[in-house]
Design a protein around this motif. Structure first.
Motif, mmCIF file in Angstrom:
data_model
loop_
_atom_site.group_PDB
_atom_site.id
_atom_site.type_symbol
_atom_site.label_atom_id
_atom_site.label_comp_id
_atom_site.label_asym_id
_atom_site.label_seq_id
_atom_site.Cartn_x
_atom_site.Cartn_y
_atom_site.Cartn_z
ATOM 1 N N GLN A 1 0.833 -1.198 0.000
ATOM 2 C CA GLN A 1 0.000 0.000 0.000
ATOM 3 C C GLN A 1 0.862 1.240 0.000
ATOM 4 O O GLN A 1 1.847 1.335 0.754
ATOM 5 N N SER B 1 -9.843 -9.894 1.878
ATOM 6 C CA SER B 1 -9.384 -9.285 3.121
ATOM 7 C C SER B 1 -9.057 -10.380 4.125
ATOM 8 O O SER B 1 -9.957 -10.901 4.779
ATOM 9 N N TYR C 1 -7.291 -12.452 -3.051
ATOM 10 C CA TYR C 1 -8.179 -11.443 -3.640
ATOM 11 C C TYR C 1 -8.903 -10.573 -2.627
ATOM 12 O O TYR C 1 -9.391 -9.506 -2.981
ATOM 13 N N LYS D 1 -3.490 5.558 -1.681
ATOM 14 C CA LYS D 1 -3.919 4.636 -2.724
ATOM 15 C C LYS D 1 -4.504 3.377 -2.092
ATOM 16 O O LYS D 1 -4.263 3.080 -0.917
ATOM 17 N N GLU D 2 -5.231 2.632 -2.904
ATOM 18 C CA GLU D 2 -5.829 1.389 -2.420
ATOM 19 C C GLU D 2 -4.753 0.329 -2.220
ATOM 20 O O GLU D 2 -3.745 0.290 -2.929
ATOM 21 N N ARG D 3 -5.006 -0.526 -1.256
ATOM 22 C CA ARG D 3 -4.117 -1.650 -1.033
ATOM 23 C C ARG D 3 -4.144 -2.583 -2.237
ATOM 24 O O ARG D 3 -5.204 -2.830 -2.809
ATOM 25 N N GLU D 4 -2.981 -3.105 -2.596
ATOM 26 C CA GLU D 4 -2.865 -3.977 -3.765
ATOM 27 C C GLU D 4 -2.403 -5.364 -3.328
ATOM 28 O O GLU D 4 -1.438 -5.486 -2.566
#
Length: 123
Positions: A39, A109, A107, A43-46
């Motif tokens: 991360q 959490s 994919y 920005k969004e976590r990748e």
């Protein structure tokens, strides 16, 4: 208590390599799926990569395919992320995560997270 501790981050020049480690305690790595995420602030976590404990199969984000390799050493209860040919856009905080379900670490959490380790790629 299930715990994940990342290490191995740091500052590296473009084109360089780093190996991140994720040491697990309080549970047996064999029983869980492990993934690496990253991360950047704002920005969004990748999801970067994940490994299935049942058959050792792996998945990689397109952005790191061919450059990063995930592996696990169950005797050391540790998962690794070998990062080669690093680029400035790889700069991020890298987290390892664990879950009973492979879909979660690849994919979704995951339930369990490490504290993260900073990787900075800069000349």
């Amino acid at each position: 208590q299930l715990q994940l501790v990342e290490s191995g981050g740091g500052l590296v020049q473009p084109g360089g390599s780093l190996r991140l480690s994720c040491a697990a305690s309080g549970f047996t790595l064999d029983d869980y799926q492990i993934g690496w995420f990253r991360q950047v602030p704002g920005k969004e976590r990748e999801a970067v990569s994940c490994i299935d404990s049942s058959d050792g199969s792996t998945l990689y984000a397109d952005s790191v395919k061919g450059r990063f390799t995930i592996s696990r050493d169950n005797t050391k209860n540790t998962v690794y992320l070998q990062m080669n040919s690093l680029k400035p856009e790889d700069t991020a905080v890298y987290y390892c995560a664990a879950d009973l379900w492979v879909a979660s670490v690849c994919y979704g959490s995951p339930d369990y997270w490490g504290q993260g380790t900073q990787v900075t790629v800069s000349s």
